[in-house]
Scaffold this motif. Structure first.
Motif, PDB file in Angstrom:
ATOM      1  N   CYS A   1      34.626  23.869  35.064  1.00 30.19           N
ATOM      2  CA  CYS A   1      35.491  22.822  35.632  1.00 30.19           C
ATOM      3  C   CYS A   1      36.138  23.218  36.958  1.00 30.19           C
ATOM      4  O   CYS A   1      36.687  22.365  37.646  1.00 30.19           O
ATOM      5  N   GLY A   2      36.094  24.495  37.315  1.00 32.52           N
ATOM      6  CA  GLY A   2      36.631  24.934  38.593  1.00 32.52           C
ATOM      7  C   GLY A   2      38.119  25.220  38.619  1.00 32.52           C
ATOM      8  O   GLY A   2      38.669  25.538  39.666  1.00 32.52           O
ATOM      9  N   ARG A   3      38.786  25.137  37.468  1.00 34.48           N
ATOM     10  CA  ARG A   3      40.216  25.444  37.443  1.00 34.48           C
ATOM     11  C   ARG A   3      40.424  26.953  37.422  1.00 34.48           C
ATOM     12  O   ARG A   3      39.539  27.704  37.058  1.00 34.48           O
ATOM     13  N   VAL A   4      41.618  27.384  37.822  1.00 37.91           N
ATOM     14  CA  VAL A   4      41.960  28.804  37.811  1.00 37.91           C
ATOM     15  C   VAL A   4      43.120  29.034  36.857  1.00 37.91           C
ATOM     16  O   VAL A   4      43.924  28.141  36.595  1.00 37.91           O
ATOM     17  N   LYS A   5      43.186  30.249  36.348  1.00 35.09           N
ATOM     18  CA  LYS A   5      44.223  30.626  35.389  1.00 35.09           C
ATOM     19  C   LYS A   5      45.419  31.193  36.152  1.00 35.09           C
ATOM     20  O   LYS A   5      45.291  32.159  36.902  1.00 35.09           O
ATOM     21  N   ASP A   6      46.583  30.577  35.975  1.00 36.67           N
ATOM     22  CA  ASP A   6      47.794  31.008  36.671  1.00 36.67           C
ATOM     23  C   ASP A   6      48.487  32.085  35.864  1.00 36.67           C
ATOM     24  O   ASP A   6      49.204  31.802  34.913  1.00 36.67           O
TER      25      ASP A   6
ATOM     26  N   TRP B   1      46.048  26.571  33.079  1.00 36.99           N
ATOM     27  CA  TRP B   1      44.892  26.500  33.955  1.00 36.99           C
ATOM     28  C   TRP B   1      45.138  25.328  34.883  1.00 36.99           C
ATOM     29  O   TRP B   1      45.536  24.250  34.442  1.00 36.99           O
ATOM     30  N   MET B   2      44.937  25.525  36.170  1.00 34.42           N
ATOM     31  CA  MET B   2      45.237  24.470  37.128  1.00 34.42           C
ATOM     32  C   MET B   2      44.192  24.406  38.226  1.00 34.42           C
ATOM     33  O   MET B   2      43.385  25.310  38.385  1.00 34.42           O
ATOM     34  N   ASP B   3      44.247  23.319  38.964  1.00 35.46           N
ATOM     35  CA  ASP B   3      43.390  23.103  40.109  1.00 35.46           C
ATOM     36  C   ASP B   3      43.601  24.231  41.121  1.00 35.46           C
ATOM     37  O   ASP B   3      44.734  24.681  41.326  1.00 35.46           O
TER      38      ASP B   3
ATOM     39  N   ARG C   1      46.847  27.679  44.900  1.00 34.52           N
ATOM     40  CA  ARG C   1      47.029  28.302  46.214  1.00 34.52           C
ATOM     41  C   ARG C   1      48.316  27.845  46.876  1.00 34.52           C
ATOM     42  O   ARG C   1      49.036  28.655  47.466  1.00 34.52           O
ATOM     43  N   VAL C   2      48.628  26.560  46.788  1.00 34.91           N
ATOM     44  CA  VAL C   2      49.861  26.036  47.385  1.00 34.91           C
ATOM     45  C   VAL C   2      51.077  26.618  46.664  1.00 34.91           C
ATOM     46  O   VAL C   2      52.041  27.050  47.300  1.00 34.91           O
TER      47      VAL C   2
ATOM     48  N   LEU D   1      41.829  35.314  47.535  1.00 30.22           N
ATOM     49  CA  LEU D   1      41.450  35.276  46.126  1.00 30.22           C
ATOM     50  C   LEU D   1      40.107  35.947  45.881  1.00 30.22           C
ATOM     51  O   LEU D   1      39.165  35.778  46.649  1.00 30.22           O
ATOM     52  N   ARG D   2      40.032  36.684  44.788  1.00 31.27           N
ATOM     53  CA  ARG D   2      38.764  37.228  44.297  1.00 31.27           C
ATOM     54  C   ARG D   2      38.558  36.565  42.942  1.00 31.27           C
ATOM     55  O   ARG D   2      39.288  36.826  41.982  1.00 31.27           O
ATOM     56  N   LEU D   3      37.585  35.659  42.873  1.00 36.67           N
ATOM     57  CA  LEU D   3      37.374  34.856  41.674  1.00 36.67           C
ATOM     58  C   LEU D   3      36.586  35.619  40.624  1.00 36.67           C
ATOM     59  O   LEU D   3      35.520  36.165  40.898  1.00 36.67           O
ATOM     60  N   GLU D   4      37.134  35.642  39.411  1.00 35.64           N
ATOM     61  CA  GLU D   4      36.468  36.255  38.259  1.00 35.64           C
ATOM     62  C   GLU D   4      35.917  35.128  37.392  1.00 35.64           C
ATOM     63  O   GLU D   4      36.685  34.327  36.856  1.00 35.64           O
ATOM     64  N   LYS D   5      34.624  35.053  37.261  1.00 33.06           N
ATOM     65  CA  LYS D   5      34.003  33.953  36.517  1.00 33.06           C
ATOM     66  C   LYS D   5      34.276  34.082  35.034  1.00 33.06           C
ATOM     67  O   LYS D   5      34.097  35.136  34.439  1.00 33.06           O
ATOM     68  N   THR D   6      34.701  32.968  34.444  1.00 31.75           N
ATOM     69  CA  THR D   6      34.990  32.884  33.015  1.00 31.75           C
ATOM     70  C   THR D   6      34.971  31.410  32.631  1.00 31.75           C
ATOM     71  O   THR D   6      34.502  30.576  33.399  1.00 31.75           O
ATOM     72  N   TYR D   7      35.473  31.073  31.451  1.00 31.18           N
ATOM     73  CA  TYR D   7      35.615  29.689  31.014  1.00 31.18           C
ATOM     74  C   TYR D   7      37.043  29.469  30.550  1.00 31.18           C
ATOM     75  O   TYR D   7      37.616  30.332  29.888  1.00 31.18           O
ATOM     76  N   CYS D   8      37.601  28.307  30.877  1.00 34.19           N
ATOM     77  CA  CYS D   8      38.929  27.964  30.368  1.00 34.19           C
ATOM     78  C   CYS D   8      38.777  27.617  28.885  1.00 34.19           C
ATOM     79  O   CYS D   8      37.660  27.382  28.413  1.00 34.19           O
ATOM     80  N   PRO D   9      39.869  27.577  28.122  1.00 36.44           N
ATOM     81  CA  PRO D   9      39.759  27.293  26.677  1.00 36.44           C
ATOM     82  C   PRO D   9      39.077  25.964  26.362  1.00 36.44           C
ATOM     83  O   PRO D   9      38.277  25.885  25.430  1.00 36.44           O
ATOM     84  N   GLU D  10      39.351  24.921  27.139  1.00 38.69           N
ATOM     85  CA  GLU D  10      38.745  23.610  26.873  1.00 38.69           C
ATOM     86  C   GLU D  10      37.238  23.639  27.086  1.00 38.69           C
ATOM     87  O   GLU D  10      36.472  23.137  26.270  1.00 38.69           O
TER      88      GLU D  10
END
Length: 82
Positions: free
Chosen positions: A12-17, A28-30, A35-36, A45-54
């Motif tokens: 889904c492209g969301r990131v974990k805060d 998990w948010m947009d 960033r804002v 940012l260095r993105l770590e690929k994973t899946y959110c719970p949903e």
């Protein structure tokens, strides 16, 4: 600024805060909102690929084999004839 490791949902492209959140509630948010909120640029940012719970739950439901597929007639292999 040091690069920030951020868990990123591949589906889904969301990131974990994980910054400045209360214990036990990690939303998990947009990515733009993240960033804002934290004053970060995409280059920070260095993105770590994973899946959110949903998305992980949805993936498990889709991947779970149905009992009917395992018991389908005519699928048994016979021994090779000599």
């Amino acid at each position: 600024m040091k690069r920030q490791d951020v868990p990123f949902c591949c589906a889904c492209g969301r990131v974990k805060d994980e910054l400045h959140t209360a214990v036990g509630s990690i939303p998990w948010m947009d990515m733009r909102r993240y960033r804002v909120k934290h004053g970060l640029q995409l280059a920070d940012l260095r993105l770590e690929k994973t899946y959110c719970p949903e998305c992980a739950d949805l993936y498990r439901k889709v991947r779970r084999p149905s009992p009917a597929k395992n018991a389908a007639p005519g699928r048994a292999r016979s021994a090779p004839s000599a």
